[in-house]
Scaffold this motif. Sequence first.
Motif, PDB file in Angstrom:
ATOM      1  N   SER A   9      30.424 115.059  23.075  1.00  0.00           N
ATOM      2  CA  SER A   9      31.230 113.877  23.357  1.00  0.00           C
ATOM      3  C   SER A   9      31.384 113.635  24.847  1.00  0.00           C
ATOM      4  CB  SER A   9      32.614 114.022  22.714  1.00  0.00           C
ATOM      5  OG  SER A   9      33.289 115.170  23.218  1.00  0.00           O
ATOM      6  N   GLY A  10      30.361 114.026  25.610  1.00  0.00           N
ATOM      7  CA  GLY A  10      30.377 113.774  27.038  1.00  0.00           C
ATOM      8  C   GLY A  10      30.104 112.310  27.353  1.00  0.00           C
ATOM      9  N   VAL A  11      29.697 112.046  28.562  1.00  0.00           N
ATOM     10  CA  VAL A  11      29.510 110.666  29.013  1.00  0.00           C
ATOM     11  C   VAL A  11      28.572 109.905  28.092  1.00  0.00           C
ATOM     12  CG1 VAL A  11      28.576 109.226  30.861  1.00  0.00           C
ATOM     13  CG2 VAL A  11      30.020 111.184  31.429  1.00  0.00           C
ATOM     14  N   LEU A  12      27.378 110.438  27.873  1.00  0.00           N
ATOM     15  CA  LEU A  12      26.411 109.690  27.070  1.00  0.00           C
ATOM     16  C   LEU A  12      26.659 109.846  25.575  1.00  0.00           C
ATOM     17  CD1 LEU A  12      24.280 107.706  27.640  1.00  0.00           C
ATOM     18  CD2 LEU A  12      22.596 109.514  27.790  1.00  0.00           C
ATOM     19  N   GLY A  13      27.089 111.019  25.144  1.00  0.00           N
ATOM     20  CA  GLY A  13      27.399 111.189  23.729  1.00  0.00           C
ATOM     21  C   GLY A  13      28.460 110.211  23.263  1.00  0.00           C
ATOM     22  N   SER A  14      29.501 110.037  24.065  1.00  0.00           N
ATOM     23  CA  SER A  14      30.559 109.096  23.693  1.00  0.00           C
ATOM     24  C   SER A  14      30.049 107.661  23.701  1.00  0.00           C
ATOM     25  CB  SER A  14      31.758 109.250  24.621  1.00  0.00           C
ATOM     26  OG  SER A  14      31.421 108.970  25.963  1.00  0.00           O
ATOM     27  N   GLN A  15      29.149 107.348  24.622  1.00  0.00           N
ATOM     28  CA  GLN A  15      28.579 106.007  24.650  1.00  0.00           C
ATOM     29  C   GLN A  15      27.711 105.739  23.417  1.00  0.00           C
ATOM     30  OE1 GLN A  15      26.573 104.854  28.270  1.00  0.00           O
ATOM     31  NE2 GLN A  15      28.137 105.784  29.568  1.00  0.00           N
ATOM     32  N   ILE A  16      26.899 106.703  23.029  1.00  0.00           N
ATOM     33  CA  ILE A  16      26.056 106.549  21.838  1.00  0.00           C
ATOM     34  C   ILE A  16      26.930 106.324  20.607  1.00  0.00           C
ATOM     35  CG2 ILE A  16      24.406 107.716  20.314  1.00  0.00           C
ATOM     36  CD1 ILE A  16      23.466 109.270  22.864  1.00  0.00           C
ATOM     37  N   ASP A  33      34.948 121.733  21.481  1.00  0.00           N
ATOM     38  CA  ASP A  33      36.238 121.820  22.171  1.00  0.00           C
ATOM     39  C   ASP A  33      37.186 120.744  21.643  1.00  0.00           C
ATOM     40  OD1 ASP A  33      38.373 121.968  23.937  1.00  0.00           O
ATOM     41  OD2 ASP A  33      37.105 122.245  25.712  1.00  0.00           O
ATOM     42  N   ALA A  34      38.213 121.149  20.934  1.00  0.00           N
ATOM     43  CA  ALA A  34      39.174 120.195  20.369  1.00  0.00           C
ATOM     44  C   ALA A  34      39.908 119.429  21.458  1.00  0.00           C
ATOM     45  CB  ALA A  34      40.182 120.930  19.487  1.00  0.00           C
ATOM     46  N   ARG A  35      40.095 120.055  22.617  1.00  0.00           N
ATOM     47  CA  ARG A  35      40.792 119.370  23.710  1.00  0.00           C
ATOM     48  C   ARG A  35      39.987 118.183  24.217  1.00  0.00           C
ATOM     49  NH1 ARG A  35      41.410 124.478  27.478  1.00  0.00           N
ATOM     50  NH2 ARG A  35      39.252 124.612  26.699  1.00  0.00           N
ATOM     51  N   LEU A  37      37.933 116.410  22.340  1.00  0.00           N
ATOM     52  CA  LEU A  37      38.065 115.371  21.311  1.00  0.00           C
ATOM     53  C   LEU A  37      39.430 114.687  21.382  1.00  0.00           C
ATOM     54  CD1 LEU A  37      36.435 117.175  18.242  1.00  0.00           C
ATOM     55  CD2 LEU A  37      35.386 115.512  19.787  1.00  0.00           C
ATOM     56  N   ASP A  38      40.455 115.436  21.741  1.00  0.00           N
ATOM     57  CA  ASP A  38      41.791 114.848  21.843  1.00  0.00           C
ATOM     58  C   ASP A  38      41.868 113.783  22.928  1.00  0.00           C
ATOM     59  OD1 ASP A  38      42.730 116.445  19.800  1.00  0.00           O
ATOM     60  OD2 ASP A  38      43.598 117.966  21.130  1.00  0.00           O
ATOM     61  N   ARG A  39      40.979 113.863  23.906  1.00  0.00           N
ATOM     62  CA  ARG A  39      40.989 112.892  25.003  1.00  0.00           C
ATOM     63  C   ARG A  39      40.111 111.675  24.721  1.00  0.00           C
ATOM     64  NH1 ARG A  39      40.801 117.759  28.124  1.00  0.00           N
ATOM     65  NH2 ARG A  39      38.558 117.483  28.497  1.00  0.00           N
ATOM     66  N   LEU A  40      39.406 111.676  23.596  1.00  0.00           N
ATOM     67  CA  LEU A  40      38.482 110.578  23.320  1.00  0.00           C
ATOM     68  C   LEU A  40      39.152 109.211  23.176  1.00  0.00           C
ATOM     69  CD1 LEU A  40      35.669 112.053  21.054  1.00  0.00           C
ATOM     70  CD2 LEU A  40      35.524 111.263  23.424  1.00  0.00           C
ATOM     71  N   PRO A  41      40.379 109.099  22.653  1.00  0.00           N
ATOM     72  CA  PRO A  41      40.992 107.763  22.639  1.00  0.00           C
ATOM     73  C   PRO A  41      41.029 107.097  24.021  1.00  0.00           C
ATOM     74  CG  PRO A  41      42.208 109.221  21.192  1.00  0.00           C
ATOM     75  CD  PRO A  41      41.193 110.072  21.902  1.00  0.00           C
ATOM     76  N   THR A  74      35.734 119.293  14.927  1.00  0.00           N
ATOM     77  CA  THR A  74      35.163 120.499  15.527  1.00  0.00           C
ATOM     78  C   THR A  74      34.438 121.341  14.489  1.00  0.00           C
ATOM     79  OG1 THR A  74      37.241 121.681  15.174  1.00  0.00           O
ATOM     80  CG2 THR A  74      36.932 120.635  17.330  1.00  0.00           C
ATOM     81  N   ASP A  75      34.339 120.833  13.277  1.00  0.00           N
ATOM     82  CA  ASP A  75      33.684 121.536  12.171  1.00  0.00           C
ATOM     83  C   ASP A  75      32.275 120.972  12.008  1.00  0.00           C
ATOM     84  OD1 ASP A  75      32.721 122.362   9.666  1.00  0.00           O
ATOM     85  OD2 ASP A  75      34.730 122.451   8.800  1.00  0.00           O
ATOM     86  N   LEU A  76      31.265 121.751  12.367  1.00  0.00           N
ATOM     87  CA  LEU A  76      29.898 121.245  12.349  1.00  0.00           C
ATOM     88  C   LEU A  76      29.436 120.885  10.947  1.00  0.00           C
ATOM     89  CD1 LEU A  76      27.368 120.613  14.018  1.00  0.00           C
ATOM     90  CD2 LEU A  76      26.603 122.957  13.585  1.00  0.00           C
ATOM     91  N   ALA A  77      29.774 121.699   9.960  1.00  0.00           N
ATOM     92  CA  ALA A  77      29.377 121.409   8.582  1.00  0.00           C
ATOM     93  C   ALA A  77      29.979 120.090   8.115  1.00  0.00           C
ATOM     94  CB  ALA A  77      29.787 122.550   7.663  1.00  0.00           C
ATOM     95  N   ASP A  78      31.223 119.852   8.488  1.00  0.00           N
ATOM     96  CA  ASP A  78      31.875 118.595   8.166  1.00  0.00           C
ATOM     97  C   ASP A  78      31.186 117.435   8.882  1.00  0.00           C
ATOM     98  OD1 ASP A  78      33.867 116.634   7.445  1.00  0.00           O
ATOM     99  OD2 ASP A  78      34.824 116.987   9.371  1.00  0.00           O
ATOM    100  N   ALA A  79      30.801 117.658  10.141  1.00  0.00           N
ATOM    101  CA  ALA A  79      30.206 116.595  10.951  1.00  0.00           C
ATOM    102  C   ALA A  79      28.881 116.112  10.379  1.00  0.00           C
ATOM    103  CB  ALA A  79      30.013 117.082  12.383  1.00  0.00           C
ATOM    104  N   VAL A  80      28.055 117.020   9.879  1.00  0.00           N
ATOM    105  CA  VAL A  80      26.694 116.648   9.463  1.00  0.00           C
ATOM    106  C   VAL A  80      26.541 116.565   7.949  1.00  0.00           C
ATOM    107  CG1 VAL A  80      25.779 117.731  11.537  1.00  0.00           C
ATOM    108  CG2 VAL A  80      25.790 119.033   9.401  1.00  0.00           C
TER     109      VAL A  80
END
Length: 282
Positions: A9-16, A33-35, A37-41, A74-80
């Motif tokens: 969820s870095g610069v480009l990941g968030s943009q994608i 890192d849950a922290r 993700l917490d800043r993504l809003p 933060t759960d990879l299995a959930d994500a995919v």
Amino acid sequence: MQQITVLGSGVLGSQIAFQSAYHGKDVVVYDVDARVLDRLPERWAYLAAQYRQDLGDATPERLDAAVARLRTTTDLADAVGDADLVIEAVPEVLDIKRETWAAVGAAAPERTIFATNSSTLLPRAIADATGRPDRFLALHFANNIWLQNTAEVMGHAGTEPACSDAVAQFAEEIGMVVIRVQKEQPGYVLNSLLVPFLTAASKLYVRGVADVETIDLTWRKATGAPLGPFQIYDVIGMQTPYHLSRSSDDPDQQQFAEILKRDYIDQGKLGRSTGQGFYDYR
């Protein structure tokens, strides 16, 4: 492909992720890192402001709908677990990418197509780690994805052509201009042109030939380009140039990596996305 997972969820990941959601896709954003993700809003609010400024169709209603289609975990299995397409945008380190893809390959459905946004690594260096190399390829985006909207699609020798076609169609659906790269090339088309240019600028800086502002001014005035190389670094963000410079055998590049880490990354000055980089955008 409707169910999209973005790893990182870095610069480009968030943009994608935001661009995909803006064009109607359901997106899961994964990060260790849950922290973060917490800043993504805050990141979604920043991107929404950029879209409003730059795009004529970016209504408040459409932007709100995009944010509503974004989910984090933060759960990879959930994500995919229900992904049609997984796009990876984790740090530009081969071991990290291979470890990530091994975990994804073990958890994702059989139908899932895998794509890396790696800036420099070849698909063949990663593909076997997935356990499904025929469904793996590269999908590379430029920064400021909503404006510099190229998507480079590059498979390896074992990539199933139908997977490349499906990814190219997805890219078109989210507003990209698709660049079909016909054979594996480190840096694709874009970075094969851009990286030598930025490297030359960093060498001038490290060697004390000229300061950041002078180098940028020279390029802009002499060529008519809208941005100088260090302004482009600020658009890209500091992390990718740091990893690339640190792994170089060139002493100048290693010194540049030290400068990026000490004076910018460690100070939270990651580029335009954070308001400060080589320049102050606050």
